[in-house]
Design a protein around this motif. Sequence first.
Motif, mmCIF file in Angstrom:
data_model
loop_
_atom_site.group_PDB
_atom_site.id
_atom_site.type_symbol
_atom_site.label_atom_id
_atom_site.label_comp_id
_atom_site.label_asym_id
_atom_site.label_seq_id
_atom_site.Cartn_x
_atom_site.Cartn_y
_atom_site.Cartn_z
ATOM 1 N N UNK A 207 -10.649 -42.084 -11.659
ATOM 2 C CA UNK A 207 -10.325 -42.134 -10.224
ATOM 3 C C UNK A 207 -8.823 -42.218 -9.950
ATOM 4 N N UNK A 208 -8.055 -42.743 -10.943
ATOM 5 C CA UNK A 208 -6.625 -42.992 -10.708
ATOM 6 C C UNK A 208 -5.872 -42.804 -12.018
ATOM 7 N N UNK B 224 12.768 -47.920 -13.651
ATOM 8 C CA UNK B 224 11.388 -47.590 -14.044
ATOM 9 C C UNK B 224 10.737 -46.878 -12.862
ATOM 10 N N UNK B 225 10.333 -45.634 -13.095
ATOM 11 C CA UNK B 225 9.672 -44.872 -12.026
ATOM 12 C C UNK B 225 8.189 -44.771 -12.362
ATOM 13 N N UNK B 226 7.337 -45.144 -11.413
ATOM 14 C CA UNK B 226 5.878 -45.035 -11.592
ATOM 15 C C UNK B 226 5.348 -43.993 -10.614
ATOM 16 N N UNK B 227 4.468 -43.136 -11.120
ATOM 17 C CA UNK B 227 3.755 -42.234 -10.204
ATOM 18 C C UNK B 227 2.265 -42.558 -10.264
ATOM 19 N N UNK B 228 1.697 -42.904 -9.113
ATOM 20 C CA UNK B 228 0.273 -43.254 -9.018
ATOM 21 C C UNK B 228 -0.429 -42.068 -8.373
ATOM 22 N N UNK B 229 -1.449 -41.528 -9.041
ATOM 23 C CA UNK B 229 -2.165 -40.353 -8.508
ATOM 24 C C UNK B 229 -3.637 -40.689 -8.348
ATOM 25 N N UNK B 230 -4.198 -40.240 -7.239
ATOM 26 C CA UNK B 230 -5.629 -40.429 -6.982
ATOM 27 C C UNK B 230 -6.340 -39.102 -7.227
ATOM 28 N N UNK B 231 -7.511 -39.175 -7.830
ATOM 29 C CA UNK B 231 -8.273 -37.971 -8.162
ATOM 30 C C UNK B 231 -8.777 -37.299 -6.872
ATOM 31 N N UNK B 232 -8.535 -35.975 -6.705
ATOM 32 C CA UNK B 232 -9.024 -35.297 -5.484
ATOM 33 C C UNK B 232 -10.549 -35.364 -5.347
ATOM 34 N N UNK B 233 -11.254 -35.621 -6.471
ATOM 35 C CA UNK B 233 -12.725 -35.652 -6.400
ATOM 36 C C UNK B 233 -13.281 -37.040 -6.081
ATOM 37 N N UNK B 234 -12.413 -38.014 -5.825
ATOM 38 C CA UNK B 234 -12.926 -39.335 -5.420
ATOM 39 C C UNK B 234 -13.738 -39.188 -4.138
ATOM 40 N N UNK C 21 -15.025 -47.797 -1.375
ATOM 41 C CA UNK C 21 -16.236 -48.171 -0.648
ATOM 42 C C UNK C 21 -16.956 -46.886 -0.228
ATOM 43 N N UNK C 22 -18.281 -46.867 -0.437
ATOM 44 C CA UNK C 22 -19.044 -45.677 -0.061
ATOM 45 C C UNK C 22 -19.074 -44.640 -1.170
ATOM 46 N N UNK C 23 -18.786 -45.069 -2.404
ATOM 47 C CA UNK C 23 -18.827 -44.120 -3.519
ATOM 48 C C UNK C 23 -19.282 -44.807 -4.787
ATOM 49 N N UNK C 24 -19.689 -44.002 -5.765
ATOM 50 C CA UNK C 24 -20.081 -44.546 -7.067
ATOM 51 C C UNK C 24 -19.596 -43.605 -8.152
ATOM 52 N N UNK C 25 -19.625 -44.091 -9.400
ATOM 53 C CA UNK C 25 -19.092 -43.334 -10.529
ATOM 54 C C UNK C 25 -20.199 -42.603 -11.277
ATOM 55 N N UNK D 63 -10.314 -51.132 -12.833
ATOM 56 C CA UNK D 63 -9.267 -51.914 -13.493
ATOM 57 C C UNK D 63 -8.695 -51.007 -14.588
ATOM 58 N N UNK D 64 -7.477 -50.517 -14.352
ATOM 59 C CA UNK D 64 -6.932 -49.406 -15.142
ATOM 60 C C UNK D 64 -5.600 -49.844 -15.767
#
Length: 274
Positions: free
Chosen positions: A126-127, A142-152, A237-241, A269-270
């Motif tokens: 998911x992330x 320190x540069x962080x890039x956080x990406x969310x999956x388009x299929x979430x 919320x409103x989704x499952x894996x 928890x990633x």
Amino acid sequence: PEPEPEPEPTRHLDVSLALNEDLTCEYKQSKLSTLTVEGTIQVRMSSSYEGEPPLEAPSSIPFNLLFKDHSGHVRTLQENKKFVENVSNESETANREFTYTVTIPREEEYFPVVRYKCDSSLRPVPIRVQSRVRTQGKLCRIALQISSNPQNPSDLVHLTVIMGVPPGLNGESLKCNPPGGVWNESKRVVLWCVSELGGGEKFQLQAILEMSDDLLQSGVDPADRLEFPVMSRCQCVGGQLSDVALDVSDVEMFPAAISKNVMQRFRVSHKEKK
């Protein structure tokens, strides 16, 4: 003529099902190292009658819960024997369907009825978090890039990002872009909170910290040896894996018109480290 018997009052059961899944995963050098998905089902039930309720209405009315795992994601499945009896037959089980008779002691209250663990065929992402470390003079960026999956299935919410800071860096000197990162001295971490992240969205966080003289004089480029493990936590919320599906039906001895409402949520928890 004989008086006609009073019609039996129609019983209604309203069943709420809460399906919660937890994904715990760890990446090392951007490769997946461990991943587990575990789920729980909780049920709440309320009953009502059309017409006069019977004088001896049972205090707890059983109903059937059908657990379907047609994708074969579930490795182990465990019912809570306090409230649940497994009444699956062999042909159902072969079809990855499991029937449980559920009897809960009180209405209008949630009770845990089934727990399950998924196998390694289910590998949701998911992330993702990518990090880059650069040094310039006394400063470490320190540069962080956080990406969310388009299929979430829906937005990721209540996102917290926790970055560990190694010795040799002065946490009190922290500057963040965009502002918002908080330094925790006792745990030596920087914490960011983000309200939500839509499917396919990315955002960047940058932390700038001063390096100690000892670190600068060690002769090794600090960017190569400094590690900043990152832990991200969020929920959806409103989704499952998994593809687990749930249904309900009445029990023969206690006929009822039955309705269901399923609420899904998953938590993540990633962890990413070098």
